[in-house]
Motif scaffolding. Sequence first.
Motif, PDB file in Angstrom:
ATOM      1  N   LYS A   1      38.771  -5.047   6.169  1.00 36.23           N
ATOM      2  CA  LYS A   1      38.883  -4.772   4.752  1.00 36.23           C
ATOM      3  C   LYS A   1      40.263  -5.546   4.204  1.00 36.23           C
ATOM      4  CE  LYS A   1      42.099  -0.859   4.292  1.00 36.23           C
ATOM      5  NZ  LYS A   1      43.008  -1.645   3.152  1.00 36.23           N
ATOM      6  N   SER A   2      40.974  -5.942   4.895  1.00 36.79           N
ATOM      7  CA  SER A   2      42.114  -6.777   4.428  1.00 36.79           C
ATOM      8  C   SER A   2      41.612  -8.073   4.090  1.00 36.79           C
ATOM      9  CB  SER A   2      43.178  -7.048   5.510  1.00 36.79           C
ATOM     10  OG  SER A   2      42.503  -7.760   6.699  1.00 36.79           O
ATOM     11  N   LYS A   3      40.661  -8.616   4.410  1.00 37.33           N
ATOM     12  CA  LYS A   3      40.130  -9.731   3.725  1.00 37.33           C
ATOM     13  C   LYS A   3      39.577  -9.714   2.243  1.00 37.33           C
ATOM     14  CE  LYS A   3      38.440 -10.332   8.509  1.00 37.33           C
ATOM     15  NZ  LYS A   3      37.435 -10.546   9.367  1.00 37.33           N
ATOM     16  N   LEU A   4      39.142  -8.686   1.886  1.00 39.80           N
ATOM     17  CA  LEU A   4      38.861  -8.544   0.534  1.00 39.80           C
ATOM     18  C   LEU A   4      39.817  -8.628  -0.541  1.00 39.80           C
ATOM     19  CD1 LEU A   4      36.244  -7.350  -0.825  1.00 39.80           C
ATOM     20  CD2 LEU A   4      37.153  -5.109  -0.823  1.00 39.80           C
ATOM     21  N   LYS A   5      39.367  -9.543  -1.568  1.00 37.72           N
ATOM     22  CA  LYS A   5      40.319  -9.951  -2.422  1.00 37.72           C
ATOM     23  C   LYS A   5      40.362  -9.189  -3.833  1.00 37.72           C
ATOM     24  CE  LYS A   5      39.587 -14.830  -0.831  1.00 37.72           C
ATOM     25  NZ  LYS A   5      39.245 -16.081  -1.176  1.00 37.72           N
ATOM     26  N   ILE A   6      39.680  -7.990  -3.843  1.00 33.29           N
ATOM     27  CA  ILE A   6      39.811  -7.202  -4.948  1.00 33.29           C
ATOM     28  C   ILE A   6      40.192  -5.813  -4.338  1.00 33.29           C
ATOM     29  CG2 ILE A   6      38.073  -8.584  -6.393  1.00 33.29           C
ATOM     30  CD1 ILE A   6      36.073  -6.270  -5.851  1.00 33.29           C
ATOM     31  N   PRO A   7      40.671  -5.025  -5.279  1.00 33.95           N
ATOM     32  CA  PRO A   7      41.169  -3.659  -4.840  1.00 33.95           C
ATOM     33  C   PRO A   7      40.129  -2.833  -4.061  1.00 33.95           C
ATOM     34  CG  PRO A   7      42.139  -3.998  -6.964  1.00 33.95           C
ATOM     35  CD  PRO A   7      41.180  -5.209  -6.622  1.00 33.95           C
ATOM     36  N   LEU A   8      40.272  -2.118  -3.121  1.00 31.30           N
ATOM     37  CA  LEU A   8      39.398  -1.239  -2.721  1.00 31.30           C
ATOM     38  C   LEU A   8      39.775   0.140  -2.734  1.00 31.30           C
ATOM     39  CD1 LEU A   8      36.692  -1.007  -0.769  1.00 31.30           C
ATOM     40  CD2 LEU A   8      38.048  -1.038   1.188  1.00 31.30           C
ATOM     41  N   TYR A   9      38.827   1.119  -3.159  1.00 35.00           N
ATOM     42  CA  TYR A   9      39.002   2.522  -2.830  1.00 35.00           C
ATOM     43  C   TYR A   9      37.858   3.396  -1.961  1.00 35.00           C
ATOM     44  CZ  TYR A   9      41.694   1.465  -7.202  1.00 35.00           C
ATOM     45  OH  TYR A   9      42.450   0.972  -7.895  1.00 35.00           O
ATOM     46  N   VAL A  10      38.177   4.185  -1.292  1.00 32.59           N
ATOM     47  CA  VAL A  10      37.130   4.723  -0.286  1.00 32.59           C
ATOM     48  C   VAL A  10      37.104   6.095  -0.603  1.00 32.59           C
ATOM     49  CG1 VAL A  10      37.880   2.918   1.233  1.00 32.59           C
ATOM     50  CG2 VAL A  10      38.945   4.911   1.525  1.00 32.59           C
ATOM     51  N   THR A  11      36.022   6.893  -0.042  1.00 28.56           N
ATOM     52  CA  THR A  11      35.915   8.084   0.258  1.00 28.56           C
ATOM     53  C   THR A  11      35.172   8.423   1.767  1.00 28.56           C
ATOM     54  OG1 THR A  11      35.238  10.291  -0.327  1.00 28.56           O
ATOM     55  CG2 THR A  11      33.708   8.925  -1.053  1.00 28.56           C
ATOM     56  N   ILE A  12      34.984   9.611   2.239  1.00 25.41           N
ATOM     57  CA  ILE A  12      34.230   9.517   3.406  1.00 25.41           C
ATOM     58  C   ILE A  12      32.916  10.221   3.322  1.00 25.41           C
ATOM     59  CG2 ILE A  12      36.469   9.454   4.778  1.00 25.41           C
ATOM     60  CD1 ILE A  12      36.606  12.391   4.876  1.00 25.41           C
ATOM     61  N   GLY A  13      32.259  10.163   4.292  1.00 24.72           N
ATOM     62  CA  GLY A  13      30.934  10.834   4.444  1.00 24.72           C
ATOM     63  C   GLY A  13      30.739  11.496   5.803  1.00 24.72           C
ATOM     64  N   ASN A  14      29.489  12.071   6.030  1.00 22.26           N
ATOM     65  CA  ASN A  14      29.428  12.931   7.108  1.00 22.26           C
ATOM     66  C   ASN A  14      29.242  12.399   8.513  1.00 22.26           C
ATOM     67  OD1 ASN A  14      26.858  11.662   5.851  1.00 22.26           O
ATOM     68  ND2 ASN A  14      25.943  12.294   8.075  1.00 22.26           N
ATOM     69  N   HIS A  15      29.376  11.120   8.648  1.00 16.63           N
ATOM     70  CA  HIS A  15      29.664  10.443   9.836  1.00 16.63           C
ATOM     71  C   HIS A  15      30.869  10.297  10.214  1.00 16.63           C
ATOM     72  CE1 HIS A  15      25.450   9.228  11.467  1.00 16.63           C
ATOM     73  NE2 HIS A  15      25.336   9.577  10.201  1.00 16.63           N
ATOM     74  N   ASP A  16      31.699  10.331   9.307  1.00 16.10           N
ATOM     75  CA  ASP A  16      33.158  10.477   9.447  1.00 16.10           C
ATOM     76  C   ASP A  16      33.957  11.441  10.015  1.00 16.10           C
ATOM     77  OD1 ASP A  16      33.767   7.384   8.328  1.00 16.10           O
ATOM     78  OD2 ASP A  16      32.787   8.224   6.372  1.00 16.10           O
ATOM     79  N   ASP A  17      35.141  11.121  10.359  1.00 19.30           N
ATOM     80  CA  ASP A  17      36.136  12.123  10.645  1.00 19.30           C
ATOM     81  C   ASP A  17      37.506  12.065   9.959  1.00 19.30           C
ATOM     82  OD1 ASP A  17      38.419  13.088  12.333  1.00 19.30           O
ATOM     83  OD2 ASP A  17      36.920  13.695  13.685  1.00 19.30           O
ATOM     84  N   ARG A  18      37.668  13.246   8.914  1.00 14.09           N
ATOM     85  CA  ARG A  18      39.094  12.808   8.180  1.00 14.09           C
ATOM     86  C   ARG A  18      39.996  12.925   8.704  1.00 14.09           C
ATOM     87  NH1 ARG A  18      38.193  17.211   5.352  1.00 14.09           N
ATOM     88  NH2 ARG A  18      36.862  16.561   3.524  1.00 14.09           N
ATOM     89  N   ASP A  19      40.202  13.737  10.023  1.00 17.90           N
ATOM     90  CA  ASP A  19      41.528  13.752  10.586  1.00 17.90           C
ATOM     91  C   ASP A  19      41.917  12.212  11.327  1.00 17.90           C
ATOM     92  OD1 ASP A  19      42.296  16.136   9.950  1.00 17.90           O
ATOM     93  OD2 ASP A  19      41.287  16.945  11.642  1.00 17.90           O
ATOM     94  N   ASN A  20      40.718  11.613  11.911  1.00 20.59           N
ATOM     95  CA  ASN A  20      40.816  10.615  12.645  1.00 20.59           C
ATOM     96  C   ASN A  20      41.089   9.287  11.787  1.00 20.59           C
ATOM     97  OD1 ASN A  20      40.396  11.528  15.294  1.00 20.59           O
ATOM     98  ND2 ASN A  20      38.617  10.836  15.525  1.00 20.59           N
ATOM     99  N   PHE A  21      40.390   9.501  10.437  1.00 17.67           N
ATOM    100  CA  PHE A  21      40.576   8.379   9.198  1.00 17.67           C
ATOM    101  C   PHE A  21      42.073   8.491   8.892  1.00 17.67           C
ATOM    102  CE2 PHE A  21      41.016   7.554   4.760  1.00 17.67           C
ATOM    103  CZ  PHE A  21      40.350   6.448   4.644  1.00 17.67           C
ATOM    104  N   LYS A  22      42.603   9.576   8.753  1.00 15.48           N
ATOM    105  CA  LYS A  22      44.253   9.712   8.549  1.00 15.48           C
ATOM    106  C   LYS A  22      45.010   9.285   9.437  1.00 15.48           C
ATOM    107  CE  LYS A  22      45.027  13.097   5.680  1.00 15.48           C
ATOM    108  NZ  LYS A  22      45.021  14.591   5.055  1.00 15.48           N
ATOM    109  N   LEU A  23      44.660   9.302  10.684  1.00 13.95           N
ATOM    110  CA  LEU A  23      45.502   8.855  11.695  1.00 13.95           C
ATOM    111  C   LEU A  23      45.835   7.340  11.651  1.00 13.95           C
ATOM    112  CD1 LEU A  23      44.269  10.795  15.002  1.00 13.95           C
ATOM    113  CD2 LEU A  23      46.479  10.882  13.770  1.00 13.95           C
TER     114      LEU A  23
END
Length: 204
Positions: free
Chosen positions: A67-89
């Motif tokens: 995502k660091s290659k993206l030239k515009i701002p990025l906002y995200v949320t998570i879905g059912n395949h994600d893990d909130r705790d791991n994401f925040k790590l």
Amino acid sequence: MLKFIVLSDIHIVPQGELCNGLDSYKRFNLAIESINQDHSDADFCILAGDIADKGQIESYKIFKEAKSKLKIPLYVTIGNHDDRDNFKLVFNNEYSDENGFIQKVVDIKDQRIIILDTFDVNLVGEGRLCKTRLEWLKNNIKQNTEIATIIVMHHHVSKIQSSYIDLIALENPKDFFEILKLHSNIRHIITGHVHISSTTFKSN
């Protein structure tokens, strides 16, 4: 004019693995290249959940690098395949709200974008909005009932007539719509999750 890009369900997997036979990392990089080349005038991009395929820390590290290659701002949320705790790590509180959910409000060009976290750790495919998130949503709509508002989230809230997919929609859509129907400034609800294009119009 406001212009933004919505991506969803990129399902990044650890290096050397495929997701359903596809190189999800390569496909995400191609999407970034396309945005940078063809839509660099967009105000921002939103990734509407299922960033990782199995919520693994390595997947989030790969996503962070890409995502660091993206030239515009990025906002995200998570879905059912994600893990909130791991994401925040990996991201700490970079994308978290005051309650620790992966959600945000973006005010830009006389419009409000509410990015809503519908992930529930106790569910498999379905989503759910707890009382805290419902209150957060209500408060952020009530702050300015005159501004045109768009909601972006992972789980769909309107049936798409798929016997399987509709079983893993938002589990409490009535609670969600109870808040929205009190206000006339909601313009769009944009979701990911279903892996197909679908549009629903709801009349008053």
